[in-house]
Design an enzyme around this catalytic site. Structure first.
Site, PDB file in Angstrom:
ATOM      1  N   CYS A   1      88.901  39.991  58.700  1.00 43.08           N
ATOM      2  CA  CYS A   1      87.954  39.960  57.564  1.00 43.08           C
ATOM      3  C   CYS A   1      88.418  38.842  56.634  1.00 43.08           C
ATOM      4  O   CYS A   1      88.980  39.089  55.578  1.00 43.08           O
ATOM      5  CB  CYS A   1      87.938  41.290  56.842  1.00 43.08           C
ATOM      6  SG  CYS A   1      87.843  42.752  57.928  1.00 43.08           S
ATOM      7  N   ALA A   2      88.187  37.585  57.032  1.00 39.30           N
ATOM      8  CA  ALA A   2      89.000  36.474  56.546  1.00 39.30           C
ATOM      9  C   ALA A   2      88.495  35.759  55.293  1.00 39.30           C
ATOM     10  O   ALA A   2      89.291  35.130  54.598  1.00 39.30           O
ATOM     11  CB  ALA A   2      89.182  35.449  57.663  1.00 39.30           C
ATOM     12  N   ALA A   3      87.190  35.759  55.002  1.00 39.33           N
ATOM     13  CA  ALA A   3      86.692  34.972  53.864  1.00 39.33           C
ATOM     14  C   ALA A   3      87.275  35.493  52.546  1.00 39.33           C
ATOM     15  O   ALA A   3      87.504  36.693  52.404  1.00 39.33           O
ATOM     16  CB  ALA A   3      85.163  35.021  53.833  1.00 39.33           C
TER      17      ALA A   3
ATOM     18  N   GLY B   1      89.483  32.916  52.738  1.00 36.90           N
ATOM     19  CA  GLY B   1      90.453  32.163  53.510  1.00 36.90           C
ATOM     20  C   GLY B   1      91.856  32.108  52.952  1.00 36.90           C
ATOM     21  O   GLY B   1      92.719  31.457  53.545  1.00 36.90           O
TER      22      GLY B   1
ATOM     23  N   GLU C   1      84.816  36.131  59.998  1.00 34.46           N
ATOM     24  CA  GLU C   1      84.085  36.690  58.857  1.00 34.46           C
ATOM     25  C   GLU C   1      82.713  37.120  59.334  1.00 34.46           C
ATOM     26  O   GLU C   1      81.955  36.318  59.894  1.00 34.46           O
ATOM     27  CB  GLU C   1      83.959  35.657  57.737  1.00 34.46           C
ATOM     28  CG  GLU C   1      83.125  36.108  56.561  1.00 34.46           C
ATOM     29  CD  GLU C   1      83.602  37.426  55.947  1.00 34.46           C
ATOM     30  OE1 GLU C   1      82.738  38.305  55.690  1.00 34.46           O
ATOM     31  OE2 GLU C   1      84.821  37.581  55.737  1.00 34.46           O
TER      32      GLU C   1
ATOM     33  N   ARG D   1      79.421  34.067  53.653  1.00 34.79           N
ATOM     34  CA  ARG D   1      80.814  33.903  53.244  1.00 34.79           C
ATOM     35  C   ARG D   1      81.624  33.042  54.212  1.00 34.79           C
ATOM     36  O   ARG D   1      82.690  32.532  53.849  1.00 34.79           O
ATOM     37  CB  ARG D   1      81.484  35.282  53.114  1.00 34.79           C
ATOM     38  CG  ARG D   1      81.031  36.062  51.901  1.00 34.79           C
ATOM     39  CD  ARG D   1      81.474  37.522  51.970  1.00 34.79           C
ATOM     40  NE  ARG D   1      82.900  37.689  52.189  1.00 34.79           N
ATOM     41  CZ  ARG D   1      83.828  37.681  51.236  1.00 34.79           C
ATOM     42  NH1 ARG D   1      83.477  37.492  49.974  1.00 34.79           N
ATOM     43  NH2 ARG D   1      85.107  37.869  51.525  1.00 34.79           N
TER      44      ARG D   1
ATOM     45  N   ASP E   1      92.293  42.826  56.240  1.00 37.21           N
ATOM     46  CA  ASP E   1      92.148  42.859  54.782  1.00 37.21           C
ATOM     47  C   ASP E   1      90.747  43.408  54.520  1.00 37.21           C
ATOM     48  O   ASP E   1      89.785  42.664  54.364  1.00 37.21           O
ATOM     49  CB  ASP E   1      92.336  41.463  54.199  1.00 37.21           C
ATOM     50  CG  ASP E   1      92.328  41.459  52.684  1.00 37.21           C
ATOM     51  OD1 ASP E   1      92.918  42.383  52.090  1.00 37.21           O
ATOM     52  OD2 ASP E   1      91.732  40.542  52.092  1.00 37.21           O
TER      53      ASP E   1
ATOM     54  N   CYS F   1      92.233  45.923  48.159  1.00 37.16           N
ATOM     55  CA  CYS F   1      92.470  45.660  46.741  1.00 37.16           C
ATOM     56  C   CYS F   1      91.801  46.766  45.921  1.00 37.16           C
ATOM     57  O   CYS F   1      91.024  46.513  45.013  1.00 37.16           O
ATOM     58  CB  CYS F   1      91.972  44.274  46.338  1.00 37.16           C
ATOM     59  SG  CYS F   1      90.218  43.965  46.660  1.00 37.16           S
TER      60      CYS F   1
END
Length: 456
Positions: free
Chosen positions: A110-112, A114, A134, A139, A179, A232
């Site tokens: 879930c990279a964006a 980056g 992504e 995104r 993530d 987060c």
């Protein structure tokens, strides 16, 4: 101060008990700002010797630093050259837990936008393979642009669902970072939209999505491989409980210990069905350290079957295209590129990372390093190629200091005076680090800095 949802505060009061007043007070404070040195391009020591920023080390990330808003690092030529990445300080802790090693195959699921992908790439140091994925098309562009700006060569950027990737890559990766998309409670102090978008329903929806993503990731990890899960948010449903349920569904996984230092706290087993091993997880609280809220779990796959993968075709391009590229390389570059591993999409030429899998039936946004455009009888280099070059690989170049008028003019897209006897493609550098291309003819350098990146 952003308006914090009342239902969220009530839940946090029950969770934190005597610590709640200190937690609530943290929302009166300004969010911390951070940048991370891109060690693919220079060392931390080199960066510190060249920058005038007022910086303070981030204790959990050797290449990370707090900065003050007065520094405005996003409007500095070093940022355009990819010498650092602006990243929230707590977010830098996740890849420090993942600890990828050169030569490994790594997935950032879930990279964006980056930040963590570029941090992983710095650990890989150009060796091995990183797939940065992504799912959301709106995104993935920013993800691809940040991979490009940081000069990363060994990364495939994909726009796929986790389920689709799981079908293609069973037991393929040495390390996987999830993530996960979450309710964003840890960003309330920093982002007003995180507050307005929050609801108890969203918390549950995120937990459901996280379960699906984790199960897909489990299929893609090799036996002995490491999976790091992060959010987060503060919600137990998305953190301890999410991991407890995953371990119940996937008994071949076990939690690994994470060193608790610099104000980090252990996860709470009571928030995850009283599993004692949840104390191995980590929480970053904004009233305990200088950063936003995060949760991290590190898991290892104990057993399973290793499945071989077919690699991508080595050089599926026309002979004429390869000749144009090699002629350009001989005239304007000092580096030695591989004989094979090239792939062509329309008139665009790319160099695949080593060990790339087959790309057919995958939505690939960036298949490795974008070299440039094949035009009739000539080759035109890409902006990505300039940013990926190391100083010793550059052929013709012209370098300016970071505070020079010429650098500002270049970033605005203006032509530059050039009295060099050399002609043709020239790398424009800031203090020796590539920014982009210019083309010299008749005493002038035509500006080839991309229009979409130019400073207004």
């Amino acid at each position: 101060m952003n308006k914090i949802p009342e239902m969220f505060l009530e839940r946090m009061k029950n969770m934190l008990d005597s610590e709640f007043p200190e937690f609530e007070q943290s929302y009166q404070e300004t969010a911390y700002q951070g940048l991370r040195v891109n060690t693919l391009k220079l060392s931390v020591e080199q960066f510190l010797s060249q920058t005038s920023f007022s910086l303070e080390p981030i204790p959990w990330c050797p290449s990370g630093f707090y900065y003050t808003e007065q520094n405005r690092p996003g409007k500095h030529p070093y940022h355009a050259a990819g010498l650092y990445y602006i990243q929230e300080p707590s977010a830098m802790s996740v890849v420090e837990v993942l600890q990828p090693e050169p030569g490994e195959k790594v997935l950032d699921l879930c990279a964006a936008p980056g930040g963590k992908s570029t941090q992983i790439a710095a650990y890989l140091q150009g060796e091995g393979l990183l797939i940065a994925n992504e799912i959301y098309g709106n995104r993935v562009k920013s993800l691809s642009e940040n991979i490009e700006r940081c000069g990363i060569k060994n990364t495939l950027v994909t726009n796929e669902t986790p389920a689709r990737l799981a079908e293609r890559f069973p037991a393929f990766f040495d390390r996987i970072l999830v993530d996960a998309p979450c309710s964003g409670e840890g960003m309330f102090r920093k982002l007003a939209e995180a507050c307005t978008d929050w609801s108890t329903q969203k918390v549950q929806e995120c937990a459901d999505v996280q379960a699906e993503i984790l199960d897909d990731a489990a299929q893609m990890l090799k036996p002995g491989g490491v999976l790091v899960y992060s959010t987060c948010t503060f919600s137990p449903n998305e953190n301890e409980s999410s991991i407890a349920q995953f371990l119940k569904r996937q008994p071949e996984f076990e939690l690994l210990g994470i060193e608790k230092e610099h104000g980090m706290s252990s996860g709470n087993p009571q928030w995850g069905n009283n599993r004692d091993d949840l104390q191995h997880t980590v929480r970053l609280w904004p009233h305990h350290l200088k950063g936003e809220g995060h949760f991290i779990a590190k898991l290892q796959k104990k057993d399973g079957e290793i499945i071989s993968q077919r690699k991508a075709a080595s050089s599926p391009i026309a002979k004429e295209s390869l000749q144009l590229w090699k002629a350009y390389q001989k005239e304007f570059l000092q580096s030695s590129f591989p004989e094979t591993g090239y792939i062509q999409f329309g008139d665009q030429l790319y160099l695949l990372p080593p060990h790339s899998p087959e790309l057919n039936r995958l939505k690939v946004v960036r298949p490795g390093l974008h070299l440039g455009t094949l035009k009739k009888g000539r080759f035109e280099p890409s902006h990505a190629l300039a940013l990926a070059l190391r100083p010793w690989e550059i052929g013709q170049s012209q370098s300016f200091s970071q505070d020079s008028e010429q650098i500002l003019r270049y970033l605005k897209g203006e032509s530059l005076i050039n009295d060099s006897t050399e002609k043709g493609w020239t790398v424009v550098c800031v203090d020796g680090y590539p920014l982009g291309w210019g083309k010299v003819a008749n005493g002038q350098m035509k500006n080839h800095y991309p229009k979409g990146l130019r400073w207004l």
